[in-house]
Scaffold this motif. Structure first.
Motif, PDB file in Angstrom:
ATOM      1  N   LYS A 158      -5.236 -11.089 -12.308  1.00  0.00           N
ATOM      2  CA  LYS A 158      -3.926 -10.527 -11.974  1.00  0.00           C
ATOM      3  C   LYS A 158      -3.891  -9.034 -12.240  1.00  0.00           C
ATOM      4  N   GLU A 159      -4.578  -8.611 -13.294  1.00  0.00           N
ATOM      5  CA  GLU A 159      -4.564  -7.184 -13.628  1.00  0.00           C
ATOM      6  C   GLU A 159      -5.217  -6.362 -12.526  1.00  0.00           C
ATOM      7  N   GLU A 160      -6.352  -6.892 -12.057  1.00  0.00           N
ATOM      8  CA  GLU A 160      -7.039  -6.154 -11.000  1.00  0.00           C
ATOM      9  C   GLU A 160      -6.146  -6.040  -9.764  1.00  0.00           C
ATOM     10  N   MET A 161      -5.554  -7.191  -9.436  1.00  0.00           N
ATOM     11  CA  MET A 161      -4.711  -7.194  -8.250  1.00  0.00           C
ATOM     12  C   MET A 161      -3.534  -6.257  -8.423  1.00  0.00           C
ATOM     13  N   LEU A 162      -3.001  -6.252  -9.645  1.00  0.00           N
ATOM     14  CA  LEU A 162      -1.857  -5.365  -9.894  1.00  0.00           C
ATOM     15  C   LEU A 162      -2.257  -3.911  -9.718  1.00  0.00           C
ATOM     16  N   ALA A 163      -3.455  -3.583 -10.226  1.00  0.00           N
ATOM     17  CA  ALA A 163      -3.914  -2.206 -10.085  1.00  0.00           C
ATOM     18  C   ALA A 163      -4.038  -1.830  -8.611  1.00  0.00           C
ATOM     19  N   ILE A 164      -4.646  -2.736  -7.845  1.00  0.00           N
ATOM     20  CA  ILE A 164      -4.813  -2.447  -6.422  1.00  0.00           C
ATOM     21  C   ILE A 164      -3.447  -2.290  -5.744  1.00  0.00           C
ATOM     22  N   MET A 165      -2.573  -3.225  -6.059  1.00  0.00           N
ATOM     23  CA  MET A 165      -1.254  -3.191  -5.425  1.00  0.00           C
ATOM     24  C   MET A 165      -0.514  -1.916  -5.769  1.00  0.00           C
ATOM     25  N   LYS A 166      -0.604  -1.538  -7.027  1.00  0.00           N
ATOM     26  CA  LYS A 166       0.099  -0.304  -7.433  1.00  0.00           C
ATOM     27  C   LYS A 166      -0.455   0.893  -6.671  1.00  0.00           C
ATOM     28  N   SER A 167      -1.770   0.915  -6.534  1.00  0.00           N
ATOM     29  CA  SER A 167      -2.352   2.067  -5.847  1.00  0.00           C
ATOM     30  C   SER A 167      -1.905   2.106  -4.392  1.00  0.00           C
ATOM     31  N   ILE A 168      -1.758   0.917  -3.787  1.00  0.00           N
ATOM     32  CA  ILE A 168      -1.303   0.912  -2.406  1.00  0.00           C
ATOM     33  C   ILE A 168       0.131   1.405  -2.312  1.00  0.00           C
ATOM     34  N   TYR A 169       0.945   0.944  -3.240  1.00  0.00           N
ATOM     35  CA  TYR A 169       2.343   1.405  -3.219  1.00  0.00           C
ATOM     36  C   TYR A 169       2.434   2.886  -3.551  1.00  0.00           C
ATOM     37  N   HIS A 188       4.756  -8.492  -5.529  1.00  0.00           N
ATOM     38  CA  HIS A 188       3.794  -8.695  -4.461  1.00  0.00           C
ATOM     39  C   HIS A 188       2.568  -9.458  -4.978  1.00  0.00           C
ATOM     40  N   VAL A 189       2.133  -9.071  -6.192  1.00  0.00           N
ATOM     41  CA  VAL A 189       0.979  -9.743  -6.782  1.00  0.00           C
ATOM     42  C   VAL A 189       1.295 -11.216  -7.020  1.00  0.00           C
ATOM     43  N   GLU A 190       2.501 -11.444  -7.490  1.00  0.00           N
ATOM     44  CA  GLU A 190       2.882 -12.840  -7.740  1.00  0.00           C
ATOM     45  C   GLU A 190       2.800 -13.667  -6.476  1.00  0.00           C
ATOM     46  N   LYS A 191       3.335 -13.098  -5.425  1.00  0.00           N
ATOM     47  CA  LYS A 191       3.297 -13.813  -4.149  1.00  0.00           C
ATOM     48  C   LYS A 191       1.862 -14.068  -3.716  1.00  0.00           C
ATOM     49  N   PHE A 192       1.048 -13.015  -3.878  1.00  0.00           N
ATOM     50  CA  PHE A 192      -0.347 -13.151  -3.473  1.00  0.00           C
ATOM     51  C   PHE A 192      -1.034 -14.282  -4.240  1.00  0.00           C
TER      52      PHE A 192
ATOM     53  N   LEU B  22      -3.335  -8.570   2.262  1.00  0.00           N
ATOM     54  CA  LEU B  22      -2.184  -8.391   1.394  1.00  0.00           C
ATOM     55  C   LEU B  22      -0.896  -8.175   2.163  1.00  0.00           C
ATOM     56  N   ALA B  23      -1.023  -8.051   3.459  1.00  0.00           N
ATOM     57  CA  ALA B  23       0.131  -7.592   4.223  1.00  0.00           C
ATOM     58  C   ALA B  23       1.285  -8.568   4.125  1.00  0.00           C
ATOM     59  N   LYS B  24       2.459  -7.991   3.958  1.00  0.00           N
ATOM     60  CA  LYS B  24       3.652  -8.826   3.907  1.00  0.00           C
ATOM     61  C   LYS B  24       4.115  -9.163   5.307  1.00  0.00           C
ATOM     62  N   LYS B  25       3.949  -8.211   6.196  1.00  0.00           N
ATOM     63  CA  LYS B  25       4.355  -8.452   7.574  1.00  0.00           C
ATOM     64  C   LYS B  25       3.126  -8.377   8.450  1.00  0.00           C
ATOM     65  N   SER B  26       3.311  -8.740   9.689  1.00  0.00           N
ATOM     66  CA  SER B  26       2.146  -8.685  10.574  1.00  0.00           C
ATOM     67  C   SER B  26       1.942  -7.255  11.052  1.00  0.00           C
ATOM     68  N   MET B  27       0.685  -6.953  11.351  1.00  0.00           N
ATOM     69  CA  MET B  27       0.320  -5.582  11.699  1.00  0.00           C
ATOM     70  C   MET B  27       0.724  -5.246  13.124  1.00  0.00           C
ATOM     71  N   PRO B  28       0.987  -3.977  13.398  1.00  0.00           N
ATOM     72  CA  PRO B  28       1.302  -3.584  14.769  1.00  0.00           C
ATOM     73  C   PRO B  28       0.013  -3.501  15.582  1.00  0.00           C
TER      74      PRO B  28
END
Lengths: 230, 638
Positions: A158-169, A188-192, B22-28
């Motif tokens: 989860k930590e790794e995923m959180l790091a990745i997710m944060k970087s994307i955001y 988002h990580v939770e959902k993943f 990881l995408a929440k929505k579908s891509m364009p």
């Protein structure tokens, strides 16, 4: 100050000036930094030549012309043949001017730098691209898993995923609509994990990952998106 | 780093695969990209030199000529290359910009040529890399300054006055620029002389003369010949006052004039005299009066109107103000430091000169400027040591800003020299340009008068028709079309002014000159010329021709001393032929709008809006054989 004081002071000044003059003659040289100049020389002569065109062609799914074109662009940007992490971050950040892409670029760099030597050579570059653009869906999913698995131990925590997710955001920056909430990456990580982690052991393995992705239609369709980039 | 962005974009897009799971929505959908993926080599032929490059390289900057579809206009189908008729040397740099993403400025090229190339290829100069940006900016600024100087010189007061200037304006012109009229020059020299006289008198009156009988002590000459000096002083002050009042009257903006440096100097120079007149002969007050006399020496600054070098010096000092300020500041700092040190070093000595720190200032200044009067000398060892350090540092501190001031002075001086040289060359240049221009217009006028525009109805016409290039033919046709459009005809300056003269004269004297139409001529036609030349025409004869020809006063024949640059030898012959005609019988050409040459730098025809289309005279001469037309007078300028 008495007369003595002034004379002492004057003598002191004279000594200082004397030393300054001596320095000019090179007699009294402090320890000079002779080492630093050499080390600078070293770095600039590092250069890398890629393997032959035919070998690369064998290793990747690009045609000769495509490889030529890719190499020309690559060499133009990095004449020394190597991309170090800083340059990589700079380049990648140009595409996301609003946010901070450095963290994600770091992960991306590690994903491309297969042999973990701190710089991406042309071979790494081209092999990575080959997977992303011409590879099978499984290969692509493998690559993605490799990206998420920061410490390359075969498990995504989860930590790794959180790091990745944060970087994307982070790449999104501040000015978004709706505003990115602080717990958005976490959610988002939770959902993943809900989706991917079948056995609920808190980590996602490569098989779980590939299996889940294959079942998701959206993901499978989107894998074809970037095929025509080159 | 646009090139880099273009190269790495495919990579960035490919890396986006990492977001897909990881995408929440579908891509364009991705944009459809149906251009050929294969990169091709383009050939760009610039004046014969072939450059080859990848198409991708040029596509990096799509808002330039080479990167956009604009280059298709230059595509040559047969040779399958893009042909540009431009400088290949410069193109090298342009192409390098595409390749490396950095634009460099070649130092040996002319800045304007480079700018023009950049403008042609659609590249903005701001992209120039840091390595060359400074040089580019400097050269550009220099060039602009030079151009500004040029235009300034053109519009300088050397230009002739507009015809309707008041006496006040003329007076001001005379003052500012004495070379325009002899009166001004005379006045200029007279004032100069009197300035010199006044200054010399000031100097001489303090020299001790032999005492008159009955006295022993030497008297200054001023007191011995006080009356003579007083008279001289009065005379000078009269002249200066007169000059100042004249300037004040003539100045276009009195407030500005009164605030200018020169006027302040003028006032300061003449004030002491008047104050002296007004003040009573008190002993107490006359002390102050004596001080006022010092200001008379300011008259010497009046010379700066006469001397350009002096003005340059003043201007240099003004422009080096910051360096001078720095010098002053550093000197002050050093003086204070050393004075303090010297004071405390010499404090113990008995009967020392260094009684206080301000007293030590004098020593420091004298030492730092290496004057070394010797009236104040340190006695202690510490004092001597610090004194020597003081003198050494003084040399350095003073020497530092001097090169800056010198370079500034040299730059300004050379600028001035250049301006003078250019002004002298300008006149020659303009004369030559005028010549070239008049060639074209004269060609057209000649062609007209030889009846070339009319139908060829006589064999002798053929002689008049000169060989003209197709360019000339088309140009003449164009001018002819313009004439027909406006129902006026082209003529030359002299004829125009003469006719104008005649009009105004005829209008005024209402002689039996029959002007076919338009009695109500505006005398604003060419008023200045009217005034000037009315005198000349007073003794003219009136020549009457047949028909509905207007009667004009004599035209002043002025054979053009410069042969118009016509290319045919036939021209000479026609001239000879014309001379056979009766000289007295000729008519003038017609007035019309002044011709359009846009850049006649010198006097253009005074174009008054209501120039009537005065007359068409007949083209026939009474006694002249053949259908040759009149002799038009030609001047070398239009």
């Amino acid at each position: 100050m008495g007369i003595q004081g002034m004379e002492l002071f004057a003598v002191g000044v004279v000594i200082i000036l004397f030393v300054a003059v001596l320095k000019q003659f090179g007699i009294l040289e402090p320890m000079s930094m002779e080492d630093s100049s050499d080390s600078d020389l070293e770095l600039s002569t590092v250069r890398h030549q890629p393997e032959g065109l035919d070998q690369l062609q064998a290793q990747t799914k690009f045609t000769k012309k495509e490889l030529q074109s890719l190499y020309r662009g690559f060499k133009n940007e990095c004449p020394s043949g190597l991309v170090d992490e800083e340059t990589f971050k700079t380049i990648y950040s140009q595409f996301f001017p609003q946010g901070d892409a450095t963290t994600y670029a770091h992960f991306l760099f590690n994903a491309f730098d297969i042999d973990r030597n701190g710089s991406i050579r042309f071979e790494d570059f081209v092999i990575g691209l080959s997977v992303l653009l011409r590879g099978t869906v499984n290969e692509k999913l493998n690559w993605a898993f490799n990206l998420y698995d920061i410490n390359k131990d075969g498990y995504i925590t989860k930590e790794e995923m959180l790091a990745i997710m944060k970087s994307i955001y982070d790449m999104m920056g501040r000015y978004t609509y709706p505003i990115v909430r602080d717990d958005a990456p976490f959610e988002h990580v939770e959902k993943f994990f809900q989706k991917m982690d079948r056995n609920r052991d808190g980590v996602v393995t490569i098989d779980e990952f590939i299996e889940t992705c294959q079942k998701d239609e959206n993901i499978m369709n989107s894998m074809q998106l970037f095929e025509n980039v080159i | 780093m646009a090139a880099g962005v273009a190269t790495w974009l495919p990579f960035a897009r490919a890396a986006a695969v990492g977001w897909l799971p990881l995408a929440k929505k579908s891509m364009p959908k991705p944009p459809s990209d149906n251009k050929s993926r294969n990169d091709e080599i383009l050939i760009v032929n610039v004046s014969g030199q072939r450059f080859q490059t990848w198409k991708n390289t040029l596509d990096r900057y799509p808002d330039t000529l080479l990167g956009s579809s604009e280059k298709e206009f230059f595509y040559n189908e047969e040779t399958q290359e893009y042909f540009f008729d431009r400088d290949p040397e410069m193109f090298r740099h342009i192409l390098n910009f595409y390749r490396t993403g950095k634009l460099h400025y070649p130092r040996h090229e002319c800045i304007q040529a480079f700018d023009e190339e950049l403008a042609f290829y659609g590249i903005i100069p701001e992209i120039i890399g840091d390595c060359c940006m400074e040089e580019y900016r400097d050269r550009k600024k220099e060039n602009l300054e030079r151009l500004a100087e040029d235009t300034e010189a053109e519009m300088a007061t050397d230009a002739p006055l507009p015809p309707d200037s008041t006496s006040r304006e003329r007076l001001w012109r005379a003052f500012e620029n004495p070379h325009t009229s002899t009166m001004a020059l005379v006045f200029y020299y007279v004032t100069g002389f009197f300035i010199a006289v006044s200054v010399i008198a000031n100097v001489v009156e303090t020299v001790p003369c032999r005492p008159p009988k009955g006295r022993v002590k030497d008297l200054p000459c001023g007191e011995k010949y006080s009356l003579a000096f007083f008279c001289m002083d009065t005379a000078c002050v009269m002249i200066f006052t007169f000059e100042y009042l004249m300037r004040l009257y003539a100045a276009p903006s009195r407030c500005k004039f009164m605030r200018s440096v020169m006027s302040i100097i003028d006032v300061v120079a003449i004030m002491p005299y008047y104050i002296g007149l007004v003040m009573p002969e008190n002993e107490d007050v006359s002390g102050a009066f004596v001080t006022l006399r010092v200001f008379r020496v300011f008259r010497i600054f009046k010379f700066s109107r006469h001397s350009q070098g002096l003005r340059i010096l003043g201007y240099t000092l003004k422009s080096c103000a910051s360096e001078l300020g720095f010098l002053l500041f550093s000197l002050t700092m050093a003086i204070i430091i050393f004075a303090t040190v010297m004071f405390y070093a010499e404090k113990g000595t008995k009967e020392t000169n260094f009684t206080s720190i301000p007293a030590a200032f004098w020593y420091t200044i004298v030492t730092m400027t290496t004057l070394g009067y010797g009236d104040m000398v340190p006695n202690t060892i510490a004092g001597k040591i610090f004194g020597s350090i003081c003198s050494l540092s003084g040399v350095l501190v003073i020497a530092l800003p001097v090169p800056v001031i010198v370079s500034n002075f040299s730059r300004i001086y050379h600028q001035n020299q250049r301006a003078d040289k250019r002004r002298a060359q300008q006149k020659i240049r303009l004369a030559r340009i005028r010549l070239a221009k008049s060639g074209t217009t004269n060609a057209f006028l000649q062609y007209k008068e030889h009846g070339g525009l009319e139908d060829r109805h006589s064999g002798s016409q053929a002689l008049c028709v000169r060989n003209r290039s197709s360019f000339e033919q088309q140009h003449h046709h164009l001018l002819h079309c313009l004439e027909k459009t406006t129902n006026h005809e082209f003529t030359d300056e002299h004829t125009y002014s003469e006719v104008c003269m005649a009009e105004s004269v005829g209008y005024r004297t209402s002689r039996s000159t029959s002007i076919s139409s338009h009695q109500g001529l505006s005398t604003s036609c060419c008023p200045r010329r009217a005034k000037r030349r009315a005198i000349r025409l007073a003794n003219s004869t009136v020549s009457v021709s047949r028909g509905s020809v207007q009667e004009l006063d004599t035209l002043h024949i002025q054979k053009s001393s410069i042969v118009p640059q016509s290319r045919s030898s036939l021209n000479a012959r026609t001239q000879d032929l014309k001379l056979n005609c009766d000289d007295t019988d000729f008519t003038a050409a017609i007035i019309s709008i002044p011709t359009p040459p846009a850049n006649t730098p010198d006097e253009s025809l005074p174009s008054s809006p209501g120039i009537p289309s005065i007359l068409r005279n007949s083209r026939q001469l009474g006694d002249c054989s053949g259908s040759f037309t009149h002799e038009t007078v030609k001047i070398s300028s239009l």
